[in-house]
Scaffold this active site. Structure first.
Site, PDB file in Angstrom:
ATOM      1  N   GLY A   1     -30.080  -5.599 -32.934  1.00 25.28           N
ATOM      2  CA  GLY A   1     -30.277  -6.555 -31.942  1.00 25.28           C
ATOM      3  C   GLY A   1     -29.127  -7.084 -31.373  1.00 25.28           C
ATOM      4  O   GLY A   1     -27.876  -6.353 -31.139  1.00 25.28           O
TER       5      GLY A   1
ATOM      6  N   SER B   1     -13.468  19.562 -14.389  1.00 27.79           N
ATOM      7  CA  SER B   1     -14.410  20.529 -14.584  1.00 27.79           C
ATOM      8  C   SER B   1     -13.742  21.782 -14.023  1.00 27.79           C
ATOM      9  O   SER B   1     -14.162  22.861 -14.736  1.00 27.79           O
ATOM     10  CB  SER B   1     -15.732  20.167 -14.052  1.00 27.79           C
ATOM     11  OG  SER B   1     -16.165  19.015 -14.588  1.00 27.79           O
TER      12      SER B   1
ATOM     13  N   PHE C   1      -3.130  19.501 -26.330  1.00 27.72           N
ATOM     14  CA  PHE C   1      -3.595  20.566 -25.332  1.00 27.72           C
ATOM     15  C   PHE C   1      -3.702  20.131 -24.064  1.00 27.72           C
ATOM     16  O   PHE C   1      -4.406  19.152 -23.670  1.00 27.72           O
ATOM     17  CB  PHE C   1      -5.205  20.852 -25.874  1.00 27.72           C
ATOM     18  CG  PHE C   1      -5.946  22.050 -25.325  1.00 27.72           C
ATOM     19  CD1 PHE C   1      -5.504  23.231 -25.635  1.00 27.72           C
ATOM     20  CD2 PHE C   1      -6.865  21.868 -24.091  1.00 27.72           C
ATOM     21  CE1 PHE C   1      -6.515  24.325 -25.337  1.00 27.72           C
ATOM     22  CE2 PHE C   1      -7.489  22.971 -23.702  1.00 27.72           C
ATOM     23  CZ  PHE C   1      -7.398  24.012 -24.360  1.00 27.72           C
ATOM     24  N   GLY C   2      -2.762  20.819 -23.086  1.00 29.15           N
ATOM     25  CA  GLY C   2      -2.819  20.381 -21.874  1.00 29.15           C
ATOM     26  C   GLY C   2      -3.469  21.144 -20.845  1.00 29.15           C
ATOM     27  O   GLY C   2      -2.890  21.908 -20.247  1.00 29.15           O
TER      28      GLY C   2
ATOM     29  N   PRO D   1      -4.941  15.554 -12.921  1.00 34.11           N
ATOM     30  CA  PRO D   1      -5.417  14.558 -11.939  1.00 34.11           C
ATOM     31  C   PRO D   1      -6.499  15.044 -11.122  1.00 34.11           C
ATOM     32  O   PRO D   1      -7.498  14.430 -10.699  1.00 34.11           O
ATOM     33  CB  PRO D   1      -4.465  13.844 -11.532  1.00 34.11           C
ATOM     34  CG  PRO D   1      -3.240  13.896 -12.328  1.00 34.11           C
ATOM     35  CD  PRO D   1      -3.374  15.364 -12.828  1.00 34.11           C
TER      36      PRO D   1
ATOM     37  N   GLU E   1     -13.888  18.226 -23.194  1.00 39.25           N
ATOM     38  CA  GLU E   1     -14.381  19.686 -23.647  1.00 39.25           C
ATOM     39  C   GLU E   1     -15.448  20.368 -22.873  1.00 39.25           C
ATOM     40  O   GLU E   1     -16.247  21.040 -23.426  1.00 39.25           O
ATOM     41  CB  GLU E   1     -14.237  19.680 -25.283  1.00 39.25           C
ATOM     42  CG  GLU E   1     -13.253  19.306 -25.742  1.00 39.25           C
ATOM     43  CD  GLU E   1     -12.796  20.125 -27.105  1.00 39.25           C
ATOM     44  OE1 GLU E   1     -13.368  21.167 -27.306  1.00 39.25           O
ATOM     45  OE2 GLU E   1     -11.984  19.450 -27.934  1.00 39.25           O
TER      46      GLU E   1
HETATM   47  P1  FAD Z   1     -15.134  15.892 -13.094  1.00 32.12           P
HETATM   48  O1  FAD Z   1     -14.722  17.435 -13.255  1.00 32.12           O
HETATM   49  O2  FAD Z   1     -14.465  15.366 -11.806  1.00 32.12           O
HETATM   50  O3  FAD Z   1     -16.555  15.562 -13.040  1.00 32.12           O
HETATM   51  C1  FAD Z   1     -17.314  14.416 -12.367  1.00 32.12           C
HETATM   52  C2  FAD Z   1     -18.513  14.564 -12.504  1.00 32.12           C
HETATM   53  O4  FAD Z   1     -19.097  15.830 -11.709  1.00 32.12           O
HETATM   54  C3  FAD Z   1     -19.177  15.010 -14.036  1.00 32.12           C
HETATM   55  O5  FAD Z   1     -20.552  14.349 -14.274  1.00 32.12           O
HETATM   56  C4  FAD Z   1     -19.127  16.611 -14.013  1.00 32.12           C
HETATM   57  O6  FAD Z   1     -20.237  16.956 -14.973  1.00 32.12           O
HETATM   58  C5  FAD Z   1     -19.724  16.918 -12.522  1.00 32.12           C
HETATM   59  N1  FAD Z   1     -19.697  18.085 -12.093  1.00 32.12           N
HETATM   60  C6  FAD Z   1     -18.388  18.546 -11.772  1.00 32.12           C
HETATM   61  N2  FAD Z   1     -18.394  20.007 -11.317  1.00 32.12           N
HETATM   62  C7  FAD Z   1     -19.492  20.152 -11.502  1.00 32.12           C
HETATM   63  C8  FAD Z   1     -20.566  21.261 -11.140  1.00 32.12           C
HETATM   64  N3  FAD Z   1     -19.943  22.477 -10.759  1.00 32.12           N
HETATM   65  N4  FAD Z   1     -21.879  21.347 -11.260  1.00 32.12           N
HETATM   66  C9  FAD Z   1     -22.423  19.901 -11.614  1.00 32.12           C
HETATM   67  N5  FAD Z   1     -21.903  18.960 -12.162  1.00 32.12           N
HETATM   68  C10 FAD Z   1     -20.476  19.030 -11.670  1.00 32.12           C
HETATM   69  N6  FAD Z   1      -8.298  17.233 -21.295  1.00 32.12           N
HETATM   70  C11 FAD Z   1      -7.334  17.908 -21.663  1.00 32.12           C
HETATM   71  O7  FAD Z   1      -6.921  19.117 -20.935  1.00 32.12           O
HETATM   72  N7  FAD Z   1      -6.782  17.729 -22.927  1.00 32.12           N
HETATM   73  C12 FAD Z   1      -7.435  16.827 -23.749  1.00 32.12           C
HETATM   74  O8  FAD Z   1      -6.721  16.683 -25.032  1.00 32.12           O
HETATM   75  C13 FAD Z   1      -8.213  15.948 -23.277  1.00 32.12           C
HETATM   76  N8  FAD Z   1      -8.848  14.796 -23.804  1.00 32.12           N
HETATM   77  C14 FAD Z   1      -9.537  13.688 -23.258  1.00 32.12           C
HETATM   78  C15 FAD Z   1      -9.554  12.594 -23.868  1.00 32.12           C
HETATM   79  C16 FAD Z   1     -10.470  11.679 -23.395  1.00 32.12           C
HETATM   80  C17 FAD Z   1     -10.705  10.405 -23.977  1.00 32.12           C
HETATM   81  C18 FAD Z   1     -10.994  11.756 -22.015  1.00 32.12           C
HETATM   82  C19 FAD Z   1     -11.757  10.819 -21.117  1.00 32.12           C
HETATM   83  C20 FAD Z   1     -10.713  13.000 -21.363  1.00 32.12           C
HETATM   84  C21 FAD Z   1     -10.200  14.092 -21.868  1.00 32.12           C
HETATM   85  N9  FAD Z   1      -9.672  15.517 -21.508  1.00 32.12           N
HETATM   86  C22 FAD Z   1      -9.009  16.216 -21.844  1.00 32.12           C
HETATM   87  C23 FAD Z   1     -10.292  15.685 -20.014  1.00 32.12           C
HETATM   88  C24 FAD Z   1     -11.473  16.064 -19.722  1.00 32.12           C
HETATM   89  O9  FAD Z   1     -11.796  17.340 -20.902  1.00 32.12           O
HETATM   90  C25 FAD Z   1     -12.156  15.774 -18.584  1.00 32.12           C
HETATM   91  O10 FAD Z   1     -12.193  14.376 -18.382  1.00 32.12           O
HETATM   92  C26 FAD Z   1     -13.447  16.777 -18.521  1.00 32.12           C
HETATM   93  O11 FAD Z   1     -13.439  17.854 -18.305  1.00 32.12           O
HETATM   94  C27 FAD Z   1     -14.442  16.197 -16.982  1.00 32.12           C
HETATM   95  O12 FAD Z   1     -13.270  16.230 -16.000  1.00 32.12           O
HETATM   96  P2  FAD Z   1     -13.077  15.263 -14.860  1.00 32.12           P
HETATM   97  O13 FAD Z   1     -13.142  13.785 -15.659  1.00 32.12           O
HETATM   98  O14 FAD Z   1     -12.024  15.279 -13.876  1.00 32.12           O
HETATM   99  O15 FAD Z   1     -14.623  15.030 -14.340  1.00 32.12           O
END
Ligand code: FAD
Length: 387
Positions: A343, A132, A123-124, A128, A367
């Site tokens: 522990g 969110s 699921f893409g 980068p 997710e």
């Molecule tokens: P960011 O969006 O940059 O967030 C950084 C921080 O800011 C977080 O604490 C977030 O809660 C906070 N934040 C951001 N916006 C707000 C807001 N408006 N209000 C309050 N707080 C906020 N994605 C896919 O599409 N397909 C996959 O199969 C998939 N698998 C994954 C597997 C792993 C092991 C990992 C680590 C990630 C995967 N992801 C996948 C991506 C995952 O869904 C994202 O990492 C996640 O949605 C968060 O995005 P980000 O890492 O860019 O963090």
């Protein structure tokens, strides 16, 4: 909501429990250390119908209800979250979305392969620059020429894609017009061997080490118009509806983690002696165990409620966010409390609780992070979007 499982649900849970005890748990530590689950597990999951749950038998699925799906994902999560994730993504996010939005041709092309484990889906959505804020994704699909009905050329990159290097098909979200935000996004089914698509496995993860997580780069990947899933411009709502149900299976996997933490901690507390008695005799240890047990029950009930709502055709998205928020935080707490019971021995990977904690940690991130779940719940309560 009936809390008694039916005979079929009990049977599917037993099947999953036996499978995990035989095929998953004995290998989980080795897979974690090797940073790779044995790929043969996919065909085994398919043979038992675990990759086709809730999908019509007409398309190779094994049918069943969403509570059965949650029971299976709980058991898999109890054994190894990396294995649970294969099912949650290939079936939960990809096959189920094709079943819901696909044309007859798309369903016939992909579902029999995905549900049997002959093919794996990924699921893409995440990129980068957009996690969110997925609706602002930058990957673009443009027509080759300006004839409607012609091929699309897709360029961009996707980050953290579960099953990324294993997948045969990518459910890919790309911008098809210049409308800013989520309205310009469409969904495509892209064969993973399409020329111009390269994949790089991401190593060094804190947890889910056995799982193939990848970065995908697309450089002018050509797909026919018939690769578009659902209507043009509706890709973001398709992604959100997939994730709403996906959160249910993540929550179920978290219940599995918390249950595994409880089982391990109770057993250890009965065996480990300090001050001349098993540590289970001490009230502060019992407090740790009871905190885990309450988290397990509460997370499971919230998760089953979502399955019940889905199976009765009721609105479930907010309930799914509540279940995912609570269960993911509960899994982290439970694994952390279990580690405390162990522990110093909890800190080394000869015992299961350290891995449970590492695997649990990502559940509050993917997710939709815990913060994003709170914004979804807050929007449902107030009618105000605070994103
Ligand atoms: P960011 O969006 O940059 O967030 C950084 C921080 O800011 C977080 O604490 C977030 O809660 C906070 N934040 C951001 N916006 C707000 C807001 N408006 N209000 C309050 N707080 C906020 N994605 C896919 O599409 N397909 C996959 O199969 C998939 N698998 C994954 C597997 C792993 C092991 C990992 C680590 C990630 C995967 N992801 C996948 C991506 C995952 O869904 C994202 O990492 C996640 O949605 C968060 O995005 P980000 O890492 O860019 O963090």
């Amino acid at each position: 909501m009936n809390l008694e499982l039916g005979e079929e649900q009990e049977a599917v849970r037993r099947l999953a429990r036996d499978f995990v005890a035989r095929e998953v748990t004995p290998h989980a530590v080795a897979w974690d250390r090797a940073e790779s689950v044995d790929r043969g597990i996919v065909k085994k999951l398919g043979a038992l119908g675990f990759l086709g749950l809730t999908v019509d038998e007409e398309y190779g699925g094994s049918g069943g209800d969403h509570l059965s799906y949650c029971l299976v994902t709980e058991e898999l999560g109890r054994g190894d979250s990396s294995v649970r994730g294969i099912v949650s993504v290939s079936l939960g996010l990809v096959a189920k979305t094709i079943a819901a939005y696909g044309t007859e041709e798309q369903k016939r092309a992909w579902l029999p392969r995905l549900t049997t484990g002959d093919a794996v889906g990924c699921f893409g959505l995440t990129e980068p620059g957009t996690g969110s804020d997925a609706g602002n994704l930058a990957t673009r699909a443009v027509r080759d020429g300006d004839t409607s009905g012609g091929d699309w050329l897709i360029s961009g990159s996707k980050m953290f894609i579960t099953n990324g290097t294993w997948a045969d098909v990518v459910l890919l979200f790309a911008r098809t017009n210049d409308t800013p935000g989520h309205r310009g996004v469409s969904a495509f089914l892209v064969p993973a061997d399409a020329p111009g698509l390269t994949r790089r496995e991401i190593h060094g993860k804190l947890g889910l080490r056995g799982q193939a997580t990848a970065e995908l780069v697309l450089d002018g990947v050509r797909v026919p118009d018939s690769a578009m899933l659902g209507p043009e411009g509706k890709g973001f709502s398709i992604a959100m509806s997939a994730l709403a149900k996906g959160r249910m299976s993540v929550a179920a996997g978290c219940v599995g983690i918390a249950q595994a933490a409880l089982d391990a901690a109770v057993a250890y507390a009965g065996e480990r002696e300090q001050f001349g008695r098993p540590i289970a005799h001490y009230q502060l240890v019992q407090e740790l165990l009871s905190d885990i047990a309450v988290d397990v029950d509460a997370a499971r009930l919230l998760t089953w409620r979502v399955a019940d709502l889905v199976d009765r055709g009721r609105e479930f998205a907010t309930a799914a966010s509540k279940a995912k928020l609570f269960a993911s935080e509960a899994a982290v707490r439970a694994a952390n409390n279990a580690l405390q019971v162990f522990g110093g021995y909890g800190y080394i990977d000869e015992y299961p609780v350290g891995k449970l904690l590492r695997d649990a940690r990502v559940m509050t991130l993917y997710e939709g992070t815990s913060q994003i779940q709170k914004l979804i719940i807050g929007r449902a309560l107030t009618g105000v979007s605070a994103f």
